[in-house]
Write a protein that holds these residues in place. Structure first.
Motif, PDB file in Angstrom:
ATOM      1  N   ILE A 140     -22.578 -71.714  45.824  1.00 52.91           N
ATOM      2  CA  ILE A 140     -23.127 -70.402  45.512  1.00 52.91           C
ATOM      3  C   ILE A 140     -23.166 -69.578  46.800  1.00 52.91           C
ATOM      4  CG2 ILE A 140     -25.143 -69.146  44.665  1.00 52.91           C
ATOM      5  CD1 ILE A 140     -25.850 -71.773  43.116  1.00 52.91           C
ATOM      6  N   PRO A 141     -22.439 -68.459  46.845  1.00 52.80           N
ATOM      7  CA  PRO A 141     -22.445 -67.633  48.060  1.00 52.80           C
ATOM      8  C   PRO A 141     -23.847 -67.090  48.339  1.00 52.80           C
ATOM      9  CG  PRO A 141     -20.715 -66.934  46.542  1.00 52.80           C
ATOM     10  CD  PRO A 141     -21.570 -67.913  45.813  1.00 52.80           C
ATOM     11  N   CYS A 142     -24.232 -67.066  49.599  1.00 47.29           N
ATOM     12  CA  CYS A 142     -25.573 -66.622  49.988  1.00 47.29           C
ATOM     13  C   CYS A 142     -25.517 -65.713  51.207  1.00 47.29           C
ATOM     14  CB  CYS A 142     -26.439 -67.823  50.362  1.00 47.29           C
ATOM     15  SG  CYS A 142     -26.702 -68.970  49.026  1.00 47.29           S
ATOM     16  N   ILE A 143     -26.452 -64.801  51.245  1.00 47.90           N
ATOM     17  CA  ILE A 143     -26.678 -63.969  52.418  1.00 47.90           C
ATOM     18  C   ILE A 143     -28.170 -64.041  52.716  1.00 47.90           C
ATOM     19  CG2 ILE A 143     -26.677 -61.642  53.353  1.00 47.90           C
ATOM     20  CD1 ILE A 143     -24.395 -60.977  51.429  1.00 47.90           C
ATOM     21  N   VAL A 144     -28.498 -64.289  53.965  1.00 46.23           N
ATOM     22  CA  VAL A 144     -29.893 -64.293  54.385  1.00 46.23           C
ATOM     23  C   VAL A 144     -30.059 -63.165  55.390  1.00 46.23           C
ATOM     24  CG1 VAL A 144     -31.736 -65.623  55.487  1.00 46.23           C
ATOM     25  CG2 VAL A 144     -30.041 -66.797  54.057  1.00 46.23           C
ATOM     26  N   LEU A 145     -30.814 -62.156  55.013  1.00 48.27           N
ATOM     27  CA  LEU A 145     -31.041 -61.048  55.928  1.00 48.27           C
ATOM     28  C   LEU A 145     -32.342 -60.361  55.601  1.00 48.27           C
ATOM     29  CD1 LEU A 145     -29.547 -57.717  55.142  1.00 48.27           C
ATOM     30  CD2 LEU A 145     -28.782 -59.576  53.705  1.00 48.27           C
ATOM     31  N   GLY A 146     -32.857 -59.707  56.575  1.00 42.99           N
ATOM     32  CA  GLY A 146     -34.087 -58.958  56.389  1.00 42.99           C
ATOM     33  C   GLY A 146     -34.446 -58.242  57.671  1.00 42.99           C
ATOM     34  N   PRO A 147     -35.400 -57.343  57.579  1.00 42.44           N
ATOM     35  CA  PRO A 147     -35.784 -56.562  58.747  1.00 42.44           C
ATOM     36  C   PRO A 147     -36.631 -57.360  59.720  1.00 42.44           C
ATOM     37  CG  PRO A 147     -37.196 -56.022  56.916  1.00 42.44           C
ATOM     38  CD  PRO A 147     -36.169 -56.971  56.400  1.00 42.44           C
ATOM     39  N   GLY A 148     -36.660 -56.926  60.950  1.00 43.15           N
ATOM     40  CA  GLY A 148     -37.539 -57.517  61.946  1.00 43.15           C
ATOM     41  C   GLY A 148     -36.902 -58.639  62.735  1.00 43.15           C
ATOM     42  N   SER A 149     -37.667 -59.117  63.678  1.00 42.54           N
ATOM     43  CA  SER A 149     -37.215 -60.190  64.554  1.00 42.54           C
ATOM     44  C   SER A 149     -37.569 -61.545  63.964  1.00 42.54           C
ATOM     45  CB  SER A 149     -37.890 -60.052  65.923  1.00 42.54           C
ATOM     46  OG  SER A 149     -37.666 -61.205  66.700  1.00 42.54           O
ATOM     47  N   ILE A 150     -36.628 -62.452  63.977  1.00 48.43           N
ATOM     48  CA  ILE A 150     -36.904 -63.804  63.479  1.00 48.43           C
ATOM     49  C   ILE A 150     -37.967 -64.485  64.335  1.00 48.43           C
ATOM     50  CG2 ILE A 150     -35.097 -65.016  64.777  1.00 48.43           C
ATOM     51  CD1 ILE A 150     -36.161 -65.618  61.094  1.00 48.43           C
ATOM     52  N   ASP A 151     -38.122 -64.026  65.568  1.00 53.03           N
ATOM     53  CA  ASP A 151     -39.158 -64.594  66.437  1.00 53.03           C
ATOM     54  C   ASP A 151     -40.568 -64.275  65.940  1.00 53.03           C
ATOM     55  OD1 ASP A 151     -37.214 -65.628  68.144  1.00 53.03           O
ATOM     56  OD2 ASP A 151     -37.177 -63.810  69.360  1.00 53.03           O
ATOM     57  N   ARG A 152     -40.710 -63.210  65.179  1.00 59.17           N
ATOM     58  CA  ARG A 152     -42.030 -62.826  64.649  1.00 59.17           C
ATOM     59  C   ARG A 152     -42.239 -63.281  63.219  1.00 59.17           C
ATOM     60  NH1 ARG A 152     -40.972 -57.028  66.003  1.00 59.17           N
ATOM     61  NH2 ARG A 152     -40.919 -57.030  68.246  1.00 59.17           N
ATOM     62  N   ALA A 153     -41.173 -63.699  62.561  1.00 58.33           N
ATOM     63  CA  ALA A 153     -41.265 -64.052  61.144  1.00 58.33           C
ATOM     64  C   ALA A 153     -42.181 -65.251  60.940  1.00 58.33           C
ATOM     65  CB  ALA A 153     -39.877 -64.353  60.599  1.00 58.33           C
ATOM     66  N   HIS A 154     -43.016 -65.146  59.940  1.00 60.54           N
ATOM     67  CA  HIS A 154     -43.902 -66.237  59.523  1.00 60.54           C
ATOM     68  C   HIS A 154     -44.856 -66.677  60.632  1.00 60.54           C
ATOM     69  CE1 HIS A 154     -41.273 -66.194  56.107  1.00 60.54           C
ATOM     70  NE2 HIS A 154     -40.258 -66.510  56.848  1.00 60.54           N
ATOM     71  N   THR A 155     -45.283 -65.730  61.455  1.00 59.28           N
ATOM     72  CA  THR A 155     -46.271 -66.020  62.494  1.00 59.28           C
ATOM     73  C   THR A 155     -47.585 -65.342  62.116  1.00 59.28           C
ATOM     74  OG1 THR A 155     -45.737 -64.070  63.823  1.00 59.28           O
ATOM     75  CG2 THR A 155     -44.465 -66.081  64.271  1.00 59.28           C
ATOM     76  N   ASN A 156     -48.625 -65.629  62.850  1.00 58.56           N
ATOM     77  CA  ASN A 156     -49.929 -65.018  62.576  1.00 58.56           C
ATOM     78  C   ASN A 156     -49.892 -63.509  62.736  1.00 58.56           C
ATOM     79  OD1 ASN A 156     -51.108 -67.474  62.025  1.00 58.56           O
ATOM     80  ND2 ASN A 156     -51.818 -67.772  64.120  1.00 58.56           N
ATOM     81  N   ASN A 157     -49.073 -63.020  63.636  1.00 58.72           N
ATOM     82  CA  ASN A 157     -48.997 -61.579  63.898  1.00 58.72           C
ATOM     83  C   ASN A 157     -47.683 -60.981  63.434  1.00 58.72           C
ATOM     84  OD1 ASN A 157     -51.568 -61.455  65.182  1.00 58.72           O
ATOM     85  ND2 ASN A 157     -50.666 -62.371  66.990  1.00 58.72           N
ATOM     86  N   GLU A 158     -47.176 -61.454  62.318  1.00 59.05           N
ATOM     87  CA  GLU A 158     -45.891 -60.969  61.808  1.00 59.05           C
ATOM     88  C   GLU A 158     -45.960 -59.472  61.507  1.00 59.05           C
ATOM     89  OE1 GLU A 158     -42.761 -61.948  58.194  1.00 59.05           O
ATOM     90  OE2 GLU A 158     -44.658 -62.981  58.274  1.00 59.05           O
ATOM     91  N   PHE A 159     -44.936 -58.733  61.930  1.00 62.31           N
ATOM     92  CA  PHE A 159     -44.828 -57.316  61.611  1.00 62.31           C
ATOM     93  C   PHE A 159     -43.386 -56.886  61.797  1.00 62.31           C
ATOM     94  CE2 PHE A 159     -45.304 -57.265  66.175  1.00 62.31           C
ATOM     95  CZ  PHE A 159     -44.498 -56.225  66.597  1.00 62.31           C
TER      96      PHE A 159
END
Length: 54
Positions: free
Chosen positions: A15-34
């Motif tokens: 199944i072809p997939c694309i994973v993308l989204g805004p922001g820095s992956i370094d901030r993703a899913h952290t306490n201070n995610e924005f």
């Protein structure tokens, strides 16, 4: 990595997939995610272009 998606499993199933989204992956899913508003606006345009392509 402190994050993940189902894309690797879906890809293995052919199944072809694309994973993308805004922001820095370094901030993703952290306490201070924005994300910056300009990144969100750019992502909306990218999502829109993808949807209109299909």
């Amino acid at each position: 990595m402190p994050y993940g998606t189902d894309a690797s499993q879906l890809s293995l199933a052919g199944i072809p997939c694309i994973v993308l989204g805004p922001g820095s992956i370094d901030r993703a899913h952290t306490n201070n995610e924005f994300i910056e508003l300009d990144q969100l606006e750019m992502c909306v345009q990218i999502y829109r272009q993808i949807m209109l392509s299909y």
